[in-house]
Design an enzyme around this catalytic site. Sequence first.
Site, short mmCIF file in Angstrom:
data_model
loop_
_atom_site.label_atom_id
_atom_site.label_comp_id
_atom_site.label_asym_id
_atom_site.label_seq_id
_atom_site.Cartn_x
_atom_site.Cartn_y
_atom_site.Cartn_z
N TRP A 45 -51.19 -1.36 -75.73
CA TRP A 45 -50.54 -2.54 -75.38
C TRP A 45 -50.51 -3.83 -76.66
CZ3 TRP A 45 -46.55 -5.26 -72.98
CH2 TRP A 45 -45.32 -4.77 -71.85
N VAL B 144 -53.78 -9.34 -73.74
CA VAL B 144 -52.91 -9.75 -73.09
C VAL B 144 -51.86 -11.66 -73.41
CG1 VAL B 144 -52.43 -9.88 -70.93
CG2 VAL B 144 -54.36 -8.34 -71.64
N GLU C 166 -43.25 -14.35 -68.89
CA GLU C 166 -42.37 -15.36 -67.91
C GLU C 166 -43.22 -15.15 -67.18
OE1 GLU C 166 -38.36 -14.56 -68.64
OE2 GLU C 166 -38.32 -15.58 -71.41
N THR C 167 -43.45 -14.20 -66.28
CA THR C 167 -43.85 -13.95 -65.20
C THR C 167 -45.59 -13.76 -65.05
OG1 THR C 167 -44.53 -11.44 -65.16
CG2 THR C 167 -42.00 -12.36 -65.21
N HIS D 221 -48.02 -11.97 -64.22
CA HIS D 221 -47.55 -10.06 -64.48
C HIS D 221 -49.82 -10.62 -65.24
CE1 HIS D 221 -47.34 -6.01 -64.67
NE2 HIS D 221 -47.81 -5.54 -65.36
N PHE E 242 -67.07 -6.80 -72.92
CA PHE E 242 -65.33 -7.96 -72.86
C PHE E 242 -64.85 -7.97 -74.61
CE2 PHE E 242 -62.76 -10.83 -71.41
CZ PHE E 242 -62.23 -10.43 -70.72
C1 DLZ Z 1 -47.35 -4.66 -67.96
C2 DLZ Z 1 -47.91 -5.44 -68.80
C3 DLZ Z 1 -47.46 -6.24 -69.56
C4 DLZ Z 1 -46.54 -7.84 -69.31
N1 DLZ Z 1 -48.60 -7.81 -70.77
C5 DLZ Z 1 -49.10 -6.94 -71.25
C6 DLZ Z 1 -49.79 -7.03 -71.87
O1 DLZ Z 1 -49.50 -8.45 -72.59
N2 DLZ Z 1 -51.79 -6.87 -72.11
C7 DLZ Z 1 -52.11 -5.62 -72.05
O2 DLZ Z 1 -52.92 -5.35 -72.53
N3 DLZ Z 1 -51.33 -4.77 -71.21
C8 DLZ Z 1 -49.82 -5.05 -70.56
N4 DLZ Z 1 -49.48 -4.54 -69.24
C9 DLZ Z 1 -49.89 -3.45 -69.55
C10 DLZ Z 1 -50.48 -2.98 -68.38
O3 DLZ Z 1 -51.77 -3.48 -69.00
C11 DLZ Z 1 -51.39 -2.30 -67.89
O4 DLZ Z 1 -50.77 -1.34 -69.01
C12 DLZ Z 1 -49.79 -1.76 -66.21
O5 DLZ Z 1 -49.37 -2.98 -66.06
C13 DLZ Z 1 -49.90 -0.88 -66.32
O6 DLZ Z 1 -50.80 -0.38 -65.13
#
Ligand code: DLZ
Length: 160
Positions: free
Chosen positions: A31, A89, A93-94, A96, A121
Amino acid sequence: MATAHTNLSAFNPEEVPSGKGLRIAVVVAEWNQQITENLFQGAEEALLACGVSKDNILRTNVPGSFELVFGAKKALEKGADAVIVIGSVIQGETKHFDFVCQGVTQGIVQLNLSANAPVIFCVLTDNTLQQAIDRSGGQHGNKGVEAAVTALKMVALAKS
Ligand code: DLZ
């Protein structure tokens, strides 16, 4: 915690414990891939500068930051001297963001309490993409570099 206007990524390899002969695992979340690639690049360059051989930088990819904990657990089982987990990360908007940040943070804490090798980390938890860019090779340095230096210091502590 504020590091505004501070670049902590400059270091002198001669002042860092040698990485010669060490096996350092790096688990990278896909991500926000451009950010995590830049963090990996910073970590890799710093590890090489400190004597870790390219063959001993053991990279694994996982889908997202939440999966970093399982990736780190696997790397520990395979006998890495240290594990660096890299993720980014970014607030959406949510809620999560909060759950992913809490999950990965607590998971890495648990691994550090139970394993003999350190897990470092390197997960950026930013409000905006710009904040992530600034910390992955931008105006606030590259947190991947700092994670690599931290890993070598913690391996030295683990072996002391
Ligand atoms: C679902 C999700 C969201 C919304 N945002 C991020 C993010 O900003 N950075 C990241 O590394 N992962 C994100 N994920 C994915 C979650 O880490 C994870 O891969 C899923 O919830 C599946 O377990």
